[in-house]
Design a protein around this motif. Structure first.
Motif, PDB file in Angstrom:
ATOM      1  N   ASN A  89       0.871  -1.167   0.000  1.00 21.77           N
ATOM      2  CA  ASN A  89       0.000   0.000   0.000  1.00 21.77           C
ATOM      3  C   ASN A  89       0.910   1.220   0.000  1.00 21.77           C
ATOM      4  N   TRP A  90       0.357   2.390  -0.343  1.00 19.66           N
ATOM      5  CA  TRP A  90       1.164   3.611  -0.315  1.00 19.66           C
ATOM      6  C   TRP A  90       0.400   4.712   0.387  1.00 19.66           C
ATOM      7  N   ALA A  91       1.020   5.271   1.403  1.00 20.96           N
ATOM      8  CA  ALA A  91       0.504   6.460   2.081  1.00 20.96           C
ATOM      9  C   ALA A  91       1.356   7.637   1.611  1.00 20.96           C
ATOM     10  N   PRO A  92       0.792   8.547   0.840  1.00 19.79           N
ATOM     11  CA  PRO A  92       1.593   9.667   0.333  1.00 19.79           C
ATOM     12  C   PRO A  92       2.212  10.470   1.474  1.00 19.79           C
ATOM     13  N   PRO A  93       3.516  10.758   1.399  1.00 20.24           N
ATOM     14  CA  PRO A  93       4.158  11.596   2.411  1.00 20.24           C
ATOM     15  C   PRO A  93       3.587  13.016   2.390  1.00 20.24           C
ATOM     16  N   LEU A  94       3.842  13.761   3.452  1.00 22.66           N
ATOM     17  CA  LEU A  94       3.311  15.117   3.567  1.00 22.66           C
ATOM     18  C   LEU A  94       3.729  16.013   2.403  1.00 22.66           C
ATOM     19  N   ALA A  95       4.977  15.887   1.940  1.00 18.36           N
ATOM     20  CA  ALA A  95       5.431  16.725   0.818  1.00 18.36           C
ATOM     21  C   ALA A  95       4.609  16.461  -0.437  1.00 18.36           C
ATOM     22  N   VAL A  96       4.252  15.215  -0.668  1.00 17.59           N
ATOM     23  CA  VAL A  96       3.428  14.868  -1.834  1.00 17.59           C
ATOM     24  C   VAL A  96       2.013  15.399  -1.637  1.00 17.59           C
ATOM     25  N   LEU A  97       1.465  15.206  -0.450  1.00 20.46           N
ATOM     26  CA  LEU A  97       0.096  15.678  -0.180  1.00 20.46           C
ATOM     27  C   LEU A  97      -0.009  17.200  -0.269  1.00 20.46           C
ATOM     28  N   LYS A  98       1.066  17.899   0.070  1.00 16.44           N
ATOM     29  CA  LYS A  98       1.063  19.361  -0.053  1.00 16.44           C
ATOM     30  C   LYS A  98       0.865  19.768  -1.508  1.00 16.44           C
ATOM     31  N   ASP A  99       1.545  19.062  -2.414  1.00 16.50           N
ATOM     32  CA  ASP A  99       1.420  19.353  -3.845  1.00 16.50           C
ATOM     33  C   ASP A  99       0.173  18.739  -4.465  1.00 16.50           C
ATOM     34  N   ARG A 100      -0.290  17.632  -3.897  1.00 16.50           N
ATOM     35  CA  ARG A 100      -1.426  16.887  -4.453  1.00 16.50           C
ATOM     36  C   ARG A 100      -2.460  16.595  -3.367  1.00 16.50           C
ATOM     37  N   PRO A 101      -3.151  17.624  -2.864  1.00 14.99           N
ATOM     38  CA  PRO A 101      -4.121  17.408  -1.787  1.00 14.99           C
ATOM     39  C   PRO A 101      -5.306  16.537  -2.197  1.00 14.99           C
ATOM     40  N   ASP A 102      -5.465  16.273  -3.485  1.00 14.19           N
ATOM     41  CA  ASP A 102      -6.554  15.433  -3.975  1.00 14.19           C
ATOM     42  C   ASP A 102      -6.292  13.945  -3.745  1.00 14.19           C
TER      43      ASP A 102
END
Length: 129
Positions: A46-59
């Protein structure tokens, strides 16, 4: 050993001998260097997007399940000590050879499975430019 300038990962298998793999590495603003160790090995994680990724891709969802077409981890992943980085497969094989990630080392799925079978938890990993 990973040489980001070459976009290559080298598995040292003996004095003066190594197996080389093409990889995708961190974008210019996301590259890192140093020494880490493999802390975990996972098949089709499974993959939990890191915070840096979620900052750029909040969707993005908080978790993308194993095998989902939008899961960027591919067929296997090996986590690294000292951060949110991993050596992993990909769902975007055309990205291999580029400066494309948030710091992870991205490999073709066949290559990550080969490397996965050759290394153990605790194996040191050096990343240099």
């Amino acid at each position: 050993m990973v040489r980001t300038s070459e976009r290559r990962l080298y598995l040292v298998v003996g004095p003066g001998k190594a197996i080389g793999y093409d990889v995708g590495v961190g974008r210019a603003d996301r590259q890192w260097t140093g020494t880490a160790a493999i802390t975990g090995k996972y098949i089709r994680p499974n993959w939990a997007p890191p915070l840096a990724v979620l900052k750029d891709r909040p969707d993005l969802p908080a978790m993308i399940p194993s095998g989902a077409p939008n899961n960027p981890m591919g067929e296997a992943a090996m986590t690294l000590s000292g951060g949110e980085y991993a050596i992993h497969g990909t769902n975007r094989p055309g990205s291999i050879g580029g400066f494309v990630s948030y710091g992870c080392i991205r490999m073709h799925n066949a290559d990550i499975l080969d490397l996965y079978a050759r290394v153990a938890v605790g194996t040191p990993v050096t990343v240099m430019r």
